[in-house]
Design a protein around this motif. Structure first.
Motif, PDB file in Angstrom:
ATOM      1  N   ASP A 289       0.871  -1.183   0.000  1.00 47.15           N
ATOM      2  CA  ASP A 289       0.000   0.000   0.000  1.00 47.15           C
ATOM      3  C   ASP A 289       0.906   1.230   0.000  1.00 47.15           C
ATOM      4  O   ASP A 289       1.307   1.716   1.057  1.00 47.15           O
ATOM      5  N   GLY A 290       1.233   1.725  -1.219  1.00 51.35           N
ATOM      6  CA  GLY A 290       2.125   2.877  -1.307  1.00 51.35           C
ATOM      7  C   GLY A 290       3.493   2.523  -0.760  1.00 51.35           C
ATOM      8  O   GLY A 290       4.111   1.532  -1.160  1.00 51.35           O
ATOM      9  N   ASP A 291       3.997   3.341   0.177  1.00 49.89           N
ATOM     10  CA  ASP A 291       5.302   3.057   0.768  1.00 49.89           C
ATOM     11  C   ASP A 291       5.178   2.159   1.997  1.00 49.89           C
ATOM     12  O   ASP A 291       6.149   1.955   2.739  1.00 49.89           O
ATOM     13  N   GLY A 292       4.013   1.599   2.219  1.00 49.34           N
ATOM     14  CA  GLY A 292       3.802   0.729   3.368  1.00 49.34           C
ATOM     15  C   GLY A 292       3.037  -0.520   2.970  1.00 49.34           C
ATOM     16  O   GLY A 292       3.030  -0.939   1.803  1.00 49.34           O
ATOM     17  N   PHE A 293       2.375  -1.132   3.953  1.00 47.59           N
ATOM     18  CA  PHE A 293       1.598  -2.345   3.723  1.00 47.59           C
ATOM     19  C   PHE A 293       0.278  -2.235   4.474  1.00 47.59           C
ATOM     20  O   PHE A 293       0.244  -1.793   5.634  1.00 47.59           O
ATOM     21  N   ALA A 294      -0.800  -2.621   3.806  1.00 51.58           N
ATOM     22  CA  ALA A 294      -2.118  -2.658   4.445  1.00 51.58           C
ATOM     23  C   ALA A 294      -2.304  -4.025   5.106  1.00 51.58           C
ATOM     24  O   ALA A 294      -1.896  -5.052   4.564  1.00 51.58           O
ATOM     25  N   VAL A 295      -2.938  -4.007   6.278  1.00 47.92           N
ATOM     26  CA  VAL A 295      -3.190  -5.238   7.033  1.00 47.92           C
ATOM     27  C   VAL A 295      -4.681  -5.311   7.334  1.00 47.92           C
ATOM     28  O   VAL A 295      -5.248  -4.395   7.937  1.00 47.92           O
ATOM     29  N   ASP A 296      -5.310  -6.393   6.914  1.00 48.37           N
ATOM     30  CA  ASP A 296      -6.701  -6.665   7.268  1.00 48.37           C
ATOM     31  C   ASP A 296      -6.733  -7.994   8.022  1.00 48.37           C
ATOM     32  O   ASP A 296      -6.127  -8.984   7.581  1.00 48.37           O
ATOM     33  N   LEU A 297      -7.443  -8.019   9.127  1.00 51.31           N
ATOM     34  CA  LEU A 297      -7.456  -9.244   9.930  1.00 51.31           C
ATOM     35  C   LEU A 297      -8.816  -9.446  10.572  1.00 51.31           C
ATOM     36  O   LEU A 297      -9.644  -8.528  10.644  1.00 51.31           O
ATOM     37  N   ALA A 298      -9.032 -10.668  11.035  1.00 54.76           N
ATOM     38  CA  ALA A 298     -10.208 -11.002  11.833  1.00 54.76           C
ATOM     39  C   ALA A 298      -9.747 -11.931  12.952  1.00 54.76           C
ATOM     40  O   ALA A 298      -8.795 -12.710  12.780  1.00 54.76           O
ATOM     41  N   ALA A 299     -10.425 -11.832  14.089  1.00 52.34           N
ATOM     42  CA  ALA A 299     -10.016 -12.613  15.262  1.00 52.34           C
ATOM     43  C   ALA A 299     -11.211 -13.340  15.855  1.00 52.34           C
ATOM     44  O   ALA A 299     -12.332 -12.825  15.860  1.00 52.34           O
ATOM     45  N   VAL A 307       0.598  -2.957  17.126  1.00 51.79           N
ATOM     46  CA  VAL A 307       1.451  -2.341  16.116  1.00 51.79           C
ATOM     47  C   VAL A 307       2.373  -1.372  16.842  1.00 51.79           C
ATOM     48  O   VAL A 307       1.921  -0.389  17.441  1.00 51.79           O
ATOM     49  N   ILE A 308       3.655  -1.693  16.835  1.00 55.10           N
ATOM     50  CA  ILE A 308       4.654  -0.820  17.472  1.00 55.10           C
ATOM     51  C   ILE A 308       5.132   0.160  16.404  1.00 55.10           C
ATOM     52  O   ILE A 308       5.817  -0.216  15.450  1.00 55.10           O
ATOM     53  N   ARG A 309       4.730   1.401  16.556  1.00 57.26           N
ATOM     54  CA  ARG A 309       5.057   2.415  15.563  1.00 57.26           C
ATOM     55  C   ARG A 309       6.517   2.851  15.687  1.00 57.26           C
ATOM     56  O   ARG A 309       7.126   2.759  16.756  1.00 57.26           O
ATOM     57  N   ALA A 310       7.042   3.349  14.556  1.00 61.28           N
ATOM     58  CA  ALA A 310       8.444   3.778  14.536  1.00 61.28           C
ATOM     59  C   ALA A 310       8.708   4.874  15.552  1.00 61.28           C
ATOM     60  O   ALA A 310       9.813   4.971  16.104  1.00 61.28           O
ATOM     61  N   GLY A 311       7.697   5.725  15.819  1.00 55.88           N
ATOM     62  CA  GLY A 311       7.888   6.825  16.759  1.00 55.88           C
ATOM     63  C   GLY A 311       7.732   6.444  18.222  1.00 55.88           C
ATOM     64  O   GLY A 311       7.880   7.302  19.099  1.00 55.88           O
ATOM     65  N   GLY A 312       7.422   5.172  18.533  1.00 57.87           N
ATOM     66  CA  GLY A 312       7.301   4.740  19.918  1.00 57.87           C
ATOM     67  C   GLY A 312       5.883   4.536  20.391  1.00 57.87           C
ATOM     68  O   GLY A 312       5.675   4.019  21.489  1.00 57.87           O
ATOM     69  N   GLU A 313       4.885   4.926  19.577  1.00 55.61           N
ATOM     70  CA  GLU A 313       3.506   4.674  19.980  1.00 55.61           C
ATOM     71  C   GLU A 313       3.175   3.190  19.756  1.00 55.61           C
ATOM     72  O   GLU A 313       3.759   2.528  18.913  1.00 55.61           O
ATOM     73  N   VAL A 314       2.203   2.700  20.529  1.00 57.07           N
ATOM     74  CA  VAL A 314       1.741   1.316  20.381  1.00 57.07           C
ATOM     75  C   VAL A 314       0.238   1.348  20.145  1.00 57.07           C
ATOM     76  O   VAL A 314      -0.527   1.831  20.988  1.00 57.07           O
ATOM     77  N   ASP A 315      -0.188   0.865  18.981  1.00 57.40           N
ATOM     78  CA  ASP A 315      -1.612   0.753  18.675  1.00 57.40           C
ATOM     79  C   ASP A 315      -2.082  -0.661  19.006  1.00 57.40           C
ATOM     80  O   ASP A 315      -1.461  -1.656  18.595  1.00 57.40           O
ATOM     81  N   VAL A 316      -3.170  -0.733  19.745  1.00 56.06           N
ATOM     82  CA  VAL A 316      -3.769  -2.025  20.090  1.00 56.06           C
ATOM     83  C   VAL A 316      -4.962  -2.250  19.175  1.00 56.06           C
ATOM     84  O   VAL A 316      -5.909  -1.449  19.160  1.00 56.06           O
ATOM     85  N   LEU A 317      -4.922  -3.311  18.362  1.00 60.45           N
ATOM     86  CA  LEU A 317      -5.997  -3.596  17.411  1.00 60.45           C
ATOM     87  C   LEU A 317      -7.054  -4.470  18.092  1.00 60.45           C
ATOM     88  O   LEU A 317      -7.049  -5.696  17.966  1.00 60.45           O
ATOM     89  N   HIS A 318      -7.939  -3.836  18.807  1.00 58.81           N
ATOM     90  CA  HIS A 318      -8.974  -4.573  19.527  1.00 58.81           C
ATOM     91  C   HIS A 318      -9.962  -5.200  18.547  1.00 58.81           C
ATOM     92  O   HIS A 318     -10.338  -4.596  17.526  1.00 58.81           O
ATOM     93  N   THR A 319     -10.391  -6.406  18.861  1.00 60.48           N
ATOM     94  CA  THR A 319     -11.428  -7.093  18.078  1.00 60.48           C
ATOM     95  C   THR A 319     -12.498  -7.579  19.053  1.00 60.48           C
ATOM     96  O   THR A 319     -12.630  -8.787  19.295  1.00 60.48           O
ATOM     97  N   PRO A 320     -13.258  -6.654  19.639  1.00 65.78           N
ATOM     98  CA  PRO A 320     -14.221  -7.019  20.676  1.00 65.78           C
ATOM     99  C   PRO A 320     -15.334  -7.912  20.132  1.00 65.78           C
ATOM    100  O   PRO A 320     -15.807  -7.724  19.017  1.00 65.78           O
ATOM    101  N   GLY A 321     -15.709  -8.894  20.940  1.00 67.32           N
ATOM    102  CA  GLY A 321     -16.829  -9.752  20.580  1.00 67.32           C
ATOM    103  C   GLY A 321     -16.476 -10.933  19.722  1.00 67.32           C
ATOM    104  O   GLY A 321     -17.337 -11.766  19.427  1.00 67.32           O
ATOM    105  N   GLY A 322     -15.222 -11.033  19.285  1.00 65.76           N
ATOM    106  CA  GLY A 322     -14.835 -12.183  18.480  1.00 65.76           C
ATOM    107  C   GLY A 322     -14.921 -13.453  19.314  1.00 65.76           C
ATOM    108  O   GLY A 322     -14.378 -13.521  20.421  1.00 65.76           O
ATOM    109  N   GLN A 323     -15.602 -14.466  18.796  1.00 65.79           N
ATOM    110  CA  GLN A 323     -15.894 -15.670  19.574  1.00 65.79           C
ATOM    111  C   GLN A 323     -14.980 -16.821  19.184  1.00 65.79           C
ATOM    112  O   GLN A 323     -14.360 -16.825  18.124  1.00 65.79           O
ATOM    113  N   ARG A 339      -2.282  -0.070   8.928  1.00 65.88           N
ATOM    114  CA  ARG A 339      -1.290   0.123   7.877  1.00 65.88           C
ATOM    115  C   ARG A 339       0.086   0.177   8.514  1.00 65.88           C
ATOM    116  O   ARG A 339       0.287   0.834   9.545  1.00 65.88           O
ATOM    117  N   LEU A 340       1.022  -0.564   7.911  1.00 68.34           N
ATOM    118  CA  LEU A 340       2.400  -0.555   8.396  1.00 68.34           C
ATOM    119  C   LEU A 340       3.208   0.453   7.581  1.00 68.34           C
ATOM    120  O   LEU A 340       3.390   0.282   6.364  1.00 68.34           O
TER     121      LEU A 340
END
Length: 418
Positions: A289-299, A307-323, A339-340
Motif C-alpha cells: 500500500d504505497g510506501d507501506g503495507f495494508a493489514v486486514d485481519l479477523a479474530a 502495532v509498534i510504531r516507529a515513533g514509539g507509539e503502540v496501537d492495540v488492534l482490539h477485536t471485541p466480541g470475536g468468539q 497500515r504498516l
C-alpha cells in the motif's frame, strides 16, 4: 456356649499344667542365652579393632559370611585388609577421619572381600570405646548384610534409568511432532521482515500454539497465529487440522472473516464426542500500500494484535466480541485494519505471554505488554521478538503455558536495500 471339657473351660487345666510344665518357665529359659552365645550367633556381624585397625575380636556370624577362620583374622589382619581397593581408599579418607573427629561412623556402605574373593555388600556402623579420661581404646564395629538392599537399590537404579530413557524418547518424539506443526522457516517477503518464537511449557507434551505466513498470489500474503484447546496428541491433531484448513480456506476466499467461518465449519464437522474442538486464532492478509503495507485481519476469541510504531507509539488492534472458533454453530468474528509504515512492527502473540506471572503472582496482562512494547520501537521484527522473549523470561522463568509470538516489520527503504 462351649461344650463340656472344652479347652476354653476355665476349670480345665492346660497342656502345660497336665504335663507339669509351666509355659512361662519354658519361655524364660529361652532367654537365658549366655552373652558369648548372643555375641557369636547374632543376626549381624560384630568386629572389634584396635585404633590402628588391627582386628582384635570377631563373631561367628561374620566369620561364616566371610569364610575365614578366627585365627586368620584376629591379630593378623586389619579391617582395611578386608575391603576392596576403593573401600580402603574410603576407609583412609572418610572412615578413619570420622572416627577420630566424632568417635563414630554410621551406616557406611562398603564391600568386604570374602576368603573366596567374592564381594559382600555391607553397612558398617562403628563406635570408639574410650577410657574414663577420654583416651580411645578400641573400635566396635557392627556389620549388616546389605546384599538384598544393594540388589534392591540396583533394581531401583535400573528402573530409574529406564524411566529416564523413556522420558528422553518421549521428549524427542514430542519435539519432532511439535516441529511438524510449525513452519520449517518463515518466508522472505520483499519489503518486510518476519520473525517468530515458540516456547513450550513442557517438553513432554505437544503444545497447542501455532502460526504461519504464506503467499496468497500476487503481492498478497496470508498469516495466522492461534492457540487450540488442550495439549498432547489431541491438541496436535487439532493444530494440524486448523493449519491446513486455514491455508485451504484462504485460497478459496481470503477475506479474514470468511476464512474463520470456514475453519469453524471444519472444526464442528470433525468434532468427536467428548473431545473439545475449538481454538482462538487471528487470521490476516498483507498487501502493498504505497510506501507501506495494508493489514486486514479477523479474530476469534484471541488477544488483540499490537502495532509498534516507529515513533514509539503502540496501537492495540482490539477485536471485541470475536468468539471462539469451533465452539458455536454461527459465531461472530470481529475484523480490524491497519497500515504498516516504514519502521512499524506488527505483533501477534498467544496468551502464554500476557498470562506470564512473577513470583508474587502479578500477571503481565495486555496493558502491561502494550506499555512494555513501547520501548521496543525501532528494533525491527527480530529485535522485537527477542525483546518479547526477554520480557517473558523476566516475568516467568518457568512458563505455565505455551507461548507463540509472530512479528512482521516494515524496515523501510534503507533497510530493504541492504
Amino acid at each position: 456356649m462351649c461344650a463340656a471339657g472344652s479347652r476354653l473351660d476355665p476349670e480345665e487345666p492346660g497342656d502345660g499344667e497336665r504335663s507339669g510344665t509351666d509355659p512361662r518357665a519354658v519361655f524364660s529359659s529361652l532367654l537365658e542365652d549366655s552373652p558369648e552365645e548372643l555375641y557369636d550367633r547374632a543376626p549381624c556381624g560384630y568386629l572389634s579393632t584396635l585404633m590402628d585397625g588391627e582386628i582384635a575380636k570377631v563373631n561367628d556370624t561374620l566369620l561364616d559370611w566371610l569364610g575365614y577362620r578366627r585365627e586368620e583374622l584376629v591379630g593378623t589382619r586389619r579391617l582395611g585388609d578386608l575391603l576392596t581397593t576403593a573401600g580402603r581408599l574410603y576407609h583412609e579418607t572418610h572412615y578413619a577421619p570420622m572416627l577420630r573427629m566424632h568417635g563414630e561412623a554410621r551406616e557406611l556402605a562398603l564391600d568386604l572381600v570374602t576368603a573366596a574373593g567374592r564381594r559382600l555388600p555391607v553397612l558398617l556402623t562403628a563406635v570408639v570405646k574410650s577410657t574414663e579420661d577420654g583416651q580411645p581404646l578400641l573400635v566396635r564395629v557392627t556389620v549388616f548384610d546389605a546384599r538384598e538392599r544393594r540388589s534392591y537399590e540396583r533394581e531401583l537404579l535400573a528402573a530409574k534409568r529406564k524411566a529416564e530413557q523413556e522420558r528422553e524418547r518421549l521428549q524427542r518424539l514430542t519435539g519432532t511432532l511439535q516441529r511438524t506443526l510449525l513452519p520449517d522457516a518463515l518466508p522472505d517477503i520483499d519489503g518486510l521482515e518476519v520473525a517468530a518464537h515458540y516456547r513450550a511449557a513442557s517438553s513432554d507434551q505437544v503444545g497447542g500454539d501455532f502460526y504461519d505466513v504464506f503467499p496468497l498470489g500476487g503481492d498478497r500474503w496470508g498469516f495466522f497465529l492461534g492457540d487450540v484447546c488442550g495439549k498432547g496428541p489431541e491438541a496436535a491433531v487439532l493444530t494440524s487440522m486448523t493449519r491446513y484448513a486455514l491455508r485451504a480456506a484462504a485460497v478459496r476466499d481470503a477475506d479474514p472473516a470468511a476464512v474463520l467461518t470456514t475453519l469453524n465449519e471444519v472444526l464442528r464437522q470433525q468434532r468427536s464426542p467428548g473431545a473439545p474442538r475449538f481454538c482462538t486464532v487471528v487470521f490476516g492478509v498483507l498487501r502493498p500500500d504505497g510506501d507501506g503495507f495494508a493489514v486486514d485481519l479477523a479474530a476469534g476469541g484471541h488477544p488483540p494484535a499490537l502495532v509498534i510504531r516507529a515513533g514509539g507509539e503502540v496501537d492495540v488492534l482490539h477485536t471485541p466480541g470475536g468468539q471462539l472458533v469451533g465452539a458455536l454453530p454461527e459465531p461472530r468474528f470481529t475484523g480490524a485494519s491497519t497500515r504498516l509504515a516504514p519502521g512499524d512492527v506488527f505483533v501477534l502473540y498467544t496468551d502464554g505471554l500476557t498470562e506470564a506471572r512473577r513470583a508474587d503472582g502479578t500477571m503481565l496482562e495486555e496493558e502491561g505488554l502494550a506499555e512494555a512494547a513501547a520501548a521496543f520501537a525501532g528494533r525491527g521484527a527480530h529485535g522485537v521478538v527477542a525483546s518479547l522473549v526477554d520480557l517473558l523470561t523476566e516475568w516467568s522463568g518457568t512458563p505455565s503455558d505455551d507461548t507463540a509470538v509472530l512479528a512482521i516489520g516494515h524496515p523501510g527503504e534503507a533497510a530493504c536495500s541492504r
